[in-house]
Motif scaffolding. Structure first.
Motif, PDB file in Angstrom:
ATOM      1  N   MET A  33       0.836  -1.212   0.000  1.00 28.99           N
ATOM      2  CA  MET A  33       0.000   0.000   0.000  1.00 28.99           C
ATOM      3  C   MET A  33       0.869   1.260   0.000  1.00 28.99           C
ATOM      4  N   SER A  34       0.370   2.267  -0.606  1.00 28.08           N
ATOM      5  CA  SER A  34       1.156   3.443  -0.952  1.00 28.08           C
ATOM      6  C   SER A  34       0.666   4.685  -0.217  1.00 28.08           C
ATOM      7  N   VAL A  35       0.835   5.846  -0.842  1.00 27.62           N
ATOM      8  CA  VAL A  35       0.431   7.107  -0.206  1.00 27.62           C
ATOM      9  C   VAL A  35      -1.068   7.171   0.044  1.00 27.62           C
ATOM     10  N   THR A  36      -1.858   6.383  -0.681  1.00 25.07           N
ATOM     11  CA  THR A  36      -3.311   6.385  -0.456  1.00 25.07           C
ATOM     12  C   THR A  36      -3.724   5.402   0.630  1.00 25.07           C
ATOM     13  N   ALA A  37      -2.744   4.757   1.250  1.00 22.59           N
ATOM     14  CA  ALA A  37      -3.081   3.885   2.383  1.00 22.59           C
ATOM     15  C   ALA A  37      -3.680   4.702   3.518  1.00 22.59           C
ATOM     16  N   ALA A  38      -3.232   5.938   3.662  1.00 24.08           N
ATOM     17  CA  ALA A  38      -3.765   6.827   4.702  1.00 24.08           C
ATOM     18  C   ALA A  38      -5.066   7.458   4.201  1.00 24.08           C
ATOM     19  N   HIS A  39      -6.039   7.559   5.112  1.00 23.52           N
ATOM     20  CA  HIS A  39      -7.313   8.192   4.757  1.00 23.52           C
ATOM     21  C   HIS A  39      -7.104   9.674   4.465  1.00 23.52           C
ATOM     22  N   GLY A  40      -7.933  10.203   3.550  1.00 21.03           N
ATOM     23  CA  GLY A  40      -7.901  11.643   3.312  1.00 21.03           C
ATOM     24  C   GLY A  40      -6.987  12.043   2.177  1.00 21.03           C
ATOM     25  N   PHE A  41      -6.483  11.080   1.423  1.00 20.63           N
ATOM     26  CA  PHE A  41      -5.585  11.403   0.302  1.00 20.63           C
ATOM     27  C   PHE A  41      -6.106  10.796  -1.001  1.00 20.63           C
ATOM     28  N   THR A  42      -6.015  11.600  -2.066  1.00 24.62           N
ATOM     29  CA  THR A  42      -6.267  11.079  -3.407  1.00 24.62           C
ATOM     30  C   THR A  42      -4.989  11.253  -4.224  1.00 24.62           C
ATOM     31  N   ALA A  43      -4.773  10.342  -5.143  1.00 21.53           N
ATOM     32  CA  ALA A  43      -3.537  10.388  -5.938  1.00 21.53           C
ATOM     33  C   ALA A  43      -3.812   9.919  -7.358  1.00 21.53           C
ATOM     34  N   ALA A  44      -2.889  10.317  -8.244  1.00 17.83           N
ATOM     35  CA  ALA A  44      -2.957   9.859  -9.635  1.00 17.83           C
ATOM     36  C   ALA A  44      -1.580   9.992 -10.251  1.00 17.83           C
ATOM     37  N   GLY A  45      -1.321   9.210 -11.273  1.00 18.12           N
ATOM     38  CA  GLY A  45      -0.076   9.305 -12.038  1.00 18.12           C
ATOM     39  C   GLY A  45      -0.403   9.100 -13.498  1.00 18.12           C
ATOM     40  N   VAL A  46       0.118   9.993 -14.351  1.00 17.77           N
ATOM     41  CA  VAL A  46      -0.250   9.942 -15.774  1.00 17.77           C
ATOM     42  C   VAL A  46       0.981  10.051 -16.666  1.00 17.77           C
ATOM     43  N   THR A  47       0.779   9.789 -17.940  1.00 15.97           N
ATOM     44  CA  THR A  47       1.838   9.894 -18.941  1.00 15.97           C
ATOM     45  C   THR A  47       1.674  11.204 -19.706  1.00 15.97           C
ATOM     46  N   ALA A  48       2.609  12.127 -19.459  1.00 16.27           N
ATOM     47  CA  ALA A  48       2.486  13.457 -20.066  1.00 16.27           C
ATOM     48  C   ALA A  48       3.492  13.665 -21.197  1.00 16.27           C
ATOM     49  N   GLY A  49       4.411  12.738 -21.359  1.00 18.61           N
ATOM     50  CA  GLY A  49       5.384  12.878 -22.445  1.00 18.61           C
ATOM     51  C   GLY A  49       6.656  13.614 -22.058  1.00 18.61           C
ATOM     52  N   LEU A  50       6.912  13.807 -20.749  1.00 15.98           N
ATOM     53  CA  LEU A  50       8.156  14.458 -20.325  1.00 15.98           C
ATOM     54  C   LEU A  50       9.348  13.519 -20.515  1.00 15.98           C
ATOM     55  N   LYS A  51       9.131  12.239 -20.360  1.00 15.74           N
ATOM     56  CA  LYS A  51      10.188  11.279 -20.653  1.00 15.74           C
ATOM     57  C   LYS A  51       9.734  10.373 -21.795  1.00 15.74           C
ATOM     58  N   SER A  52      10.653   9.582 -22.310  1.00 17.87           N
ATOM     59  CA  SER A  52      10.364   8.905 -23.577  1.00 17.87           C
ATOM     60  C   SER A  52       9.239   7.891 -23.456  1.00 17.87           C
ATOM     61  N   SER A  53       9.072   7.319 -22.274  1.00 14.31           N
ATOM     62  CA  SER A  53       7.956   6.392 -22.116  1.00 14.31           C
ATOM     63  C   SER A  53       7.557   6.306 -20.655  1.00 14.31           C
ATOM     64  N   GLY A  54       6.302   5.955 -20.417  1.00 22.44           N
ATOM     65  CA  GLY A  54       5.832   5.708 -19.057  1.00 22.44           C
ATOM     66  C   GLY A  54       5.271   6.947 -18.373  1.00 22.44           C
ATOM     67  N   ARG A  55       4.663   6.713 -17.217  1.00 19.31           N
ATOM     68  CA  ARG A  55       4.068   7.801 -16.434  1.00 19.31           C
ATOM     69  C   ARG A  55       5.156   8.777 -15.989  1.00 19.31           C
ATOM     70  N   ASP A  56       4.817  10.060 -15.937  1.00 22.04           N
ATOM     71  CA  ASP A  56       5.818  11.044 -15.520  1.00 22.04           C
ATOM     72  C   ASP A  56       5.270  12.231 -14.734  1.00 22.04           C
ATOM     73  N   VAL A  57       3.956  12.282 -14.528  1.00 23.23           N
ATOM     74  CA  VAL A  57       3.402  13.352 -13.687  1.00 23.23           C
ATOM     75  C   VAL A  57       2.479  12.734 -12.640  1.00 23.23           C
ATOM     76  N   ALA A  58       2.724  13.080 -11.361  1.00 22.47           N
ATOM     77  CA  ALA A  58       1.889  12.585 -10.269  1.00 22.47           C
ATOM     78  C   ALA A  58       1.293  13.762  -9.510  1.00 22.47           C
ATOM     79  N   VAL A  59       0.092  13.571  -9.032  1.00 23.36           N
ATOM     80  CA  VAL A  59      -0.541  14.574  -8.166  1.00 23.36           C
ATOM     81  C   VAL A  59      -1.068  13.848  -6.939  1.00 23.36           C
ATOM     82  N   LEU A  60      -0.848  14.471  -5.786  1.00 24.74           N
ATOM     83  CA  LEU A  60      -1.344  13.922  -4.521  1.00 24.74           C
ATOM     84  C   LEU A  60      -2.032  15.060  -3.781  1.00 24.74           C
ATOM     85  N   VAL A  61      -3.270  14.810  -3.335  1.00 23.30           N
ATOM     86  CA  VAL A  61      -4.055  15.874  -2.683  1.00 23.30           C
ATOM     87  C   VAL A  61      -4.511  15.411  -1.310  1.00 23.30           C
ATOM     88  N   ASN A  62      -4.352  16.296  -0.344  1.00 25.48           N
ATOM     89  CA  ASN A  62      -4.832  16.047   1.012  1.00 25.48           C
ATOM     90  C   ASN A  62      -6.222  16.658   1.143  1.00 25.48           C
TER      91      ASN A  62
END
Lengths: 393, 393
Positions: free
Chosen positions: A1-30
């Motif tokens: 379990m990760s940062v969302t294991a704790a209550h009160g947090f939402t998270a996401a990770g997406v592929t924005a094209g900053l690196k040649s492949s794979g996810r590269d932008v994450a957002v975490l909100v309290n």
């Protein structure tokens, strides 16, 4: 379990094209009732733009959200690079406020990792922030996607969590090279749903980092972007206004930091061995750390371990470069349980040492006091040279 | 020309069987009217037996002869190792005295290099001392044979000399790995036929070593055996009792030390590039040295140079780990003449930098003062990892 294991947090990770492949932008909100936050940053004079920005964000002990990106460190990019970081935080604050959360940009931290000395592709980054904000979720998948989005030369994502009676601590981290000594080229976020005063969160985080991330020393190189950020939502269902037991909380945060630290070293660039350098019977804890770190930084020691050679002469010669007070004739050294050096001289037969396993345990007994410390490091291999000479990172 | 370039010295180098092949025992004798000597030793707490012995020999500023061996460092070998060194000096004193020179063992220095933590084969060593004493000669061939006998992983012998009007300075050195910071795994002997007071010789040697050998930093690893020994015979045919011009003498000794230092770095284990890291406009010379050394010790920088990648981000991140006072926004960095970093940020196009030559010149302008210093280092290569993992040295 990760940062969302704790209550009160939402998270996401997406592929924005900053690196040649794979996810590269994450957002975490309290989204919890409290927004207490604390952080430890690199002490490098060339601190990156996101570090300069996030230091300001954290100065009042509050953070509502954090954006993290790989594919570019945004370090040594001048005032324009700082503007880029600022604009990134502004954009997330607008999006969250439009969705009804009323977030100020000055409460949005930013972390970046990747090549130093190049501007970020802002179009890609801002579109990634948009996309991530839309995908925010309390699900475990969101935490994993966020952990994936901060990877650079990491071979896998790193997450950890501890559940206690009235709180949870979650975390994620990245880091593969430039791993030392004020932390490593690393980003880490620790989340908790504990009810905890900001000053306590700050103190617990600093102490946990001191004995975990700051004792990982992969290659002696300190980064411009190192950040460990802790955020407390106070959203645990059984949270009590009086808050949590501080000792229990410190243990949990330290355990999560330890877990992530071990994952970082186990996945260090090109490493074939994970090495624990433990110094005992030192005059002080700082002395023990100094001795262990001197050994962990010896290229000759690290290449010997790669070659499965229990070369204790290279250990002693590294110990001997420190200014720690000990009697050279009373120093014993064991490698994987075999005391190959006794009294600063020849001990048991070095051929008894088996270095075929991944884990190598070096124990240095200074016979000069009661303190101890362990530095985690790894060997110096052909793959390290290859990864860091063939690619610009 | 080598140590025998100076009048009043005889030398020899022989094969005693301490290492698997080649010469391994050298003897150098001062037969001139003066026996003034000075030395700089490793500061490692685990100083080897020959270092402990030679410190005593040099304590009265006199040395009549020196024995040097490769094939074993005689470090971390306890009281028995010290006895071995003592016995070696005794043997040469006996031989020289029997030949009519009246030499005391307490005036015979000893230097050893090779694997740490193993006793020397004394039978082979003492027989080598006998043989070398028989072959002592003022010929250049003797100096070359001595320089060959101190080689370990060196690919060739290192000698140097400077001739002045009323004196000559000669020298030899070895060193390939474990090259730093108080000197390197190195042995060096400087000879001169100058008439020079012992206190002057001592002062000149220390200052020359400070700006030459001590600014070579190949792999950041400090040895247990480092020794630079200077011996003055006063035997120059045109020597005057008043002695030499101190400024000229210092220049000559520094030139010989510089020459040998450059040879050591050019032949450092596995190196593909020799790198000069020059820091200018620093608050003090010590600051400039600190900055240059931080860069010279960065494995990430050194692997980048191996890969011919002018990665200035890795230079700045190393500079930024020091506690030197400068404004990060005023730091410029040039690599081979191209200012790829300006004002702590992006400068000229990094693709303009040509790193195909052996020599790489890094220039760091701190814009923070008037002092400068240069550290000589080399890149971190597959060959370094191979040499230090595949063989026990």
């Amino acid at each position: 379990m990760s940062v969302t294991a704790a209550h009160g947090f939402t998270a996401a990770g997406v592929t924005a094209g900053l690196k040649s492949s794979g996810r590269d932008v994450a957002v975490l909100v309290n989204s919890g009732p409290t927004k207490n936050a604390a952080a430890v940053f690199t002490t490098n004079s060339f601190a990156a733009a996101p570090v300069l920005w996030s230091r300001q964000v954290l100065s009042d002990g509050r953070a509502d959200a954090v954006i993290l990106n790989s594919g570019g460190a945004n370090a040594c990019t001048g005032p324009e690079g700082f503007q880029d970081t600022h604009a990134t935080a502004e954009r997330l604050a607008e999006i969250l406020s439009a969705a009804g959360s009323d977030v100020s940009a000055t409460d949005v931290a930013v972390c970046s990792t990747g090549l130093i000395g190049e501007r970020l592709n802002m179009e890609a980054l801002l579109s990634g922030v948009h996309q991530a904000a839309e995908e925010l979720t309390t699900d475990a998948a969101g935490g994993v996607a966020a952990a994936e989005a901060i990877m650079t030369t990491d071979s896998h994502y790193k997450v950890a969590s501890v559940e206690a009676e009235r709180f949870t601590v979650g975390g994620m981290a990245k880091g593969a090279g430039m791993l030392a000594p004020g932390m490593a080229t690393m980003l880490a976020v620790i989340t908790t749903d504990a009810v905890i005063a900001q000053a306590d969160l700050d103190a617990v985080l600093h102490e946990a980092v001191r004995v975990s991330f700051n004792r990982a020393d992969s290659d002696g190189c300190m980064s411009t972007n190192d950040t460990v950020l802790a955020m407390a939502s106070g959203a645990h269902p059984e949270a009590e206004e009086a808050g949590v037991d501080l000792g229990d909380f410190k243990d949990a945060v330290t355990a999560v930091c330890d877990d992530l630290t071990r994952q970082l070293i186990d996945d260090a660039e090109g490493a074939a061995h994970t090495i624990e350098v433990r110094t005992v019977a030192a005059p002080s804890e700082a002395d023990a750390e100094t001795v262990s770190r001197a050994v962990a930084r010896s290229n000759l020691f690290k290449t010997a371990i790669f070659g499965q050679d229990p070369n204790w002469g290279r250990i002693l010669s590294a110990v001997g470069t420190t200014d720690v007070a000990f009697d050279p004739h009373r120093v014993d050294v064991a490698v994987n349980g075999v005391w190959i050096c006794r009294g600063g001289g020849i001990g048991e037969d070095r051929s008894l040492v088996d270095l075929s396993d991944r884990l190598v345990q070096v124990l240095i007994d200074l016979n000069a006091g009661d303190s101890e410390a362990t530095i985690l490091t790894n060997d110096l291999t052909h793959d390290y040279v290859h990864e860091n000479s063939a690619y610009s990172t």
